[in-house]
Design a protein around this motif. Structure first.
Motif, PDB file in Angstrom:
ATOM      1  N   UNK A 182     -17.476-107.291 -11.380  1.00 56.22           N
ATOM      2  CA  UNK A 182     -16.495-108.003 -10.547  1.00 56.22           C
ATOM      3  C   UNK A 182     -16.001-107.169  -9.370  1.00 56.22           C
ATOM      4  N   UNK A 183     -16.542-105.965  -9.199  1.00 55.94           N
ATOM      5  CA  UNK A 183     -16.012-105.062  -8.190  1.00 55.94           C
ATOM      6  C   UNK A 183     -16.443-105.427  -6.776  1.00 55.94           C
ATOM      7  N   UNK A 184     -15.476-105.522  -5.879  1.00 56.25           N
ATOM      8  CA  UNK A 184     -15.720-105.694  -4.448  1.00 56.25           C
ATOM      9  C   UNK A 184     -14.898-104.645  -3.700  1.00 56.25           C
ATOM     10  N   UNK A 185     -15.417-104.211  -2.569  1.00 53.89           N
ATOM     11  CA  UNK A 185     -14.708-103.223  -1.772  1.00 53.89           C
ATOM     12  C   UNK A 185     -13.911-103.872  -0.657  1.00 53.89           C
ATOM     13  N   UNK A 186     -12.980-103.099  -0.102  1.00 56.77           N
ATOM     14  CA  UNK A 186     -12.184-103.563   1.032  1.00 56.77           C
ATOM     15  C   UNK A 186     -12.458-102.654   2.218  1.00 56.77           C
ATOM     16  N   UNK A 187     -13.111-103.204   3.242  1.00 58.15           N
ATOM     17  CA  UNK A 187     -13.434-102.456   4.452  1.00 58.15           C
ATOM     18  C   UNK A 187     -12.913-103.243   5.646  1.00 58.15           C
ATOM     19  N   UNK A 188     -12.012-102.616   6.396  1.00 62.66           N
ATOM     20  CA  UNK A 188     -11.379-103.275   7.549  1.00 62.66           C
ATOM     21  C   UNK A 188     -10.707-104.589   7.152  1.00 62.66           C
ATOM     22  N   UNK A 189     -10.109-104.589   5.954  1.00 62.24           N
ATOM     23  CA  UNK A 189      -9.419-105.775   5.488  1.00 62.24           C
ATOM     24  C   UNK A 189     -10.325-106.891   5.008  1.00 62.24           C
ATOM     25  N   UNK A 190     -11.621-106.629   4.931  1.00 57.88           N
ATOM     26  CA  UNK A 190     -12.580-107.652   4.512  1.00 57.88           C
ATOM     27  C   UNK A 190     -13.101-107.363   3.107  1.00 57.88           C
ATOM     28  N   UNK A 191     -13.364-108.427   2.353  1.00 58.73           N
ATOM     29  CA  UNK A 191     -13.911-108.299   0.997  1.00 58.73           C
ATOM     30  C   UNK A 191     -15.421-108.126   1.104  1.00 58.73           C
ATOM     31  N   UNK A 192     -15.918-106.961   0.692  1.00 59.52           N
ATOM     32  CA  UNK A 192     -17.324-106.607   0.866  1.00 59.52           C
ATOM     33  C   UNK A 192     -17.943-106.337  -0.500  1.00 59.52           C
ATOM     34  N   UNK A 193     -19.108-106.917  -0.759  1.00 61.00           N
ATOM     35  CA  UNK A 193     -19.806-106.684  -2.023  1.00 61.00           C
ATOM     36  C   UNK A 193     -20.309-105.243  -2.082  1.00 61.00           C
ATOM     37  N   UNK A 194     -20.142-104.605  -3.230  1.00 60.66           N
ATOM     38  CA  UNK A 194     -20.617-103.224  -3.408  1.00 60.66           C
ATOM     39  C   UNK A 194     -22.050-103.296  -3.926  1.00 60.66           C
ATOM     40  N   UNK A 195     -22.988-103.553  -3.026  1.00 64.24           N
ATOM     41  CA  UNK A 195     -24.398-103.664  -3.423  1.00 64.24           C
ATOM     42  C   UNK A 195     -25.175-102.394  -3.127  1.00 64.24           C
ATOM     43  N   UNK A 196     -24.488-101.370  -2.637  1.00 67.55           N
ATOM     44  CA  UNK A 196     -25.164-100.108  -2.339  1.00 67.55           C
ATOM     45  C   UNK A 196     -24.120 -98.999  -2.319  1.00 67.55           C
ATOM     46  N   UNK A 197     -24.536 -97.789  -2.685  1.00 65.40           N
ATOM     47  CA  UNK A 197     -23.605 -96.659  -2.681  1.00 65.40           C
ATOM     48  C   UNK A 197     -23.114 -96.310  -1.283  1.00 65.40           C
ATOM     49  N   UNK A 198     -23.869 -96.728  -0.260  1.00 67.82           N
ATOM     50  CA  UNK A 198     -23.463 -96.418   1.110  1.00 67.82           C
ATOM     51  C   UNK A 198     -22.141 -97.096   1.465  1.00 67.82           C
ATOM     52  N   UNK A 199     -21.843 -98.247   0.839  1.00 66.70           N
ATOM     53  CA  UNK A 199     -20.569 -98.937   1.084  1.00 66.70           C
ATOM     54  C   UNK A 199     -19.411 -98.065   0.608  1.00 66.70           C
ATOM     55  N   UNK A 200     -19.565 -97.445  -0.563  1.00 65.21           N
ATOM     56  CA  UNK A 200     -18.522 -96.566  -1.114  1.00 65.21           C
ATOM     57  C   UNK A 200     -18.429 -95.286  -0.295  1.00 65.21           C
ATOM     58  N   UNK A 201     -19.579 -94.735   0.062  1.00 66.30           N
ATOM     59  CA  UNK A 201     -19.597 -93.475   0.814  1.00 66.30           C
ATOM     60  C   UNK A 201     -18.939 -93.639   2.177  1.00 66.30           C
ATOM     61  N   UNK A 202     -19.145 -94.786   2.796  1.00 66.83           N
ATOM     62  CA  UNK A 202     -18.558 -95.030   4.117  1.00 66.83           C
ATOM     63  C   UNK A 202     -17.040 -95.029   4.059  1.00 66.83           C
ATOM     64  N   UNK A 203     -16.475 -95.601   2.984  1.00 62.12           N
ATOM     65  CA  UNK A 203     -15.023 -95.731   2.870  1.00 62.12           C
ATOM     66  C   UNK A 203     -14.361 -94.523   2.214  1.00 62.12           C
ATOM     67  N   UNK A 204     -15.025 -93.931   1.204  1.00 59.37           N
ATOM     68  CA  UNK A 204     -14.386 -92.881   0.395  1.00 59.37           C
ATOM     69  C   UNK A 204     -15.136 -91.559   0.423  1.00 59.37           C
ATOM     70  N   UNK A 205     -16.138 -91.442   1.293  1.00 52.53           N
ATOM     71  CA  UNK A 205     -16.929 -90.207   1.343  1.00 52.53           C
ATOM     72  C   UNK A 205     -16.102 -88.974   1.642  1.00 52.53           C
ATOM     73  N   UNK A 206     -15.034 -89.134   2.446  1.00 53.66           N
ATOM     74  CA  UNK A 206     -14.198 -87.969   2.802  1.00 53.66           C
ATOM     75  C   UNK A 206     -13.395 -87.450   1.610  1.00 53.66           C
ATOM     76  N   UNK A 207     -13.301 -88.261   0.533  1.00 51.66           N
ATOM     77  CA  UNK A 207     -12.602 -87.829  -0.680  1.00 51.66           C
ATOM     78  C   UNK A 207     -13.575 -87.365  -1.758  1.00 51.66           C
TER      79      UNK A 207
END
Length: 273
Positions: A182-207
């Protein structure tokens, strides 16, 4: 009688002589120099440019492939370390419990640091304070769920909104299933499907969170960047409980549904996920 040549015929003869001269001249030219090329110059330039672009792209793709393979190896190694930590913590809990029993004592586990909260009630007849608390927790609709870090302030907020929500302490399996299914990410206020690790890395890579397993580990262990990781996750939109609820106006300990159900939240999430 002497035949005289007319001026007109003499002019024609002169022109014919010049034509023969030019014809002889063209025969002497090297015909190989006048061969039309197989491809126009513009097409040759276009093909050369395309070949250069293809070569650059191939080199770039090769570098990206090498980097991805290195990242993949690092991810597998890090995931194995996470599961070793989980197993070690579980074995330690069992050891302490057995040791306490052997000494005639009771082992009391540490207080939970993570809760999963689900909204049970709609928008009617809700006082302002619980309404505001549920809004702060992003519980805007029935069957919405979120992870909450448990501390003094969050426990007080849960206590105020308790008649309209249910919550408990999720285990690792519940956290993994929720985020993977059920996990979806939030990027620029938009609901984005987490279908690849690059989505997580783009948002949280600095952490230092670059993959799904990193995200699960940060949420489950309530790590130092839990706030950013939890804020990245969109609130969970769960299905209705299979089999229905028992009595929504009663507390869980009284045979109802709202309030703290501790580890039994895992059973409820299984029915809703």
């Amino acid at each position: 009688v002497v035949a005289t040549e007319s001026p007109r015929s003499s002019g024609i003869n002169a022109e014919y002589g010049e034509f023969q001269t030019f014809q002889h001249y063209f025969k002497q030219i090297n015909l190989s120099a006048m061969v039309v090329p197989a491809k126009p110059a513009s097409l040759v330039k276009k093909e050369t440019r395309a070949a250069e672009i293809h070569a650059k792209k191939a080199a770039t793709d090769k570098k990206i492939k090498v980097l991805k393979a290195a990242k993949r190896r690092e991810l597998v190694k890090r995931t194995a370390q996470y599961y070793k930590q989980y197993e070690a913590a579980e074995r330690e809990e069992v050891r302490l419990d057995r040791e306490a029993k052997a000494n005639g004592n009771y082992y009391v586990p540490a207080e939970a640091k993570l809760a999963f909260v689900i909204r049970l009630r709609g928008v009617n007849n809700i006082p302002p304070k619980p309404r505001k608390i549920m809004k702060l927790m992003r519980l805007r609709q029935i069957n919405n769920g979120v992870f909450v870090k448990l501390n003094k302030s969050s426990r007080e907020m849960l206590r105020i909104a308790e008649p309209f929500i249910t919550f408990g302490y999720p285990n690792l399996k519940t956290v993994r299933e929720l985020i993977y299914k059920r996990g979806f990410g939030k990027i620029n206020g938009q609901r984005v499907a987490i279908n690849d690790n690059s989505v997580i890395e783009e948002a949280l890579g600095k952490y230092g969170i670059t993959s799904m397993e990193d995200l699960i580990h940060e949420i489950y262990t309530v790590g130092p960047h839990f706030k950013q990781a939890n804020n990245f996750l969109w609130h969970f939109k769960l299905s209705c409980v299979k089999g229905g609820l028992r009595k929504i106006n009663n507390h869980f300990v009284e045979g109802g549904d709202f309030g703290n159900r501790e580890r039994f939240i895992n059973n409820m999430v299984r029915k809703m996920n």
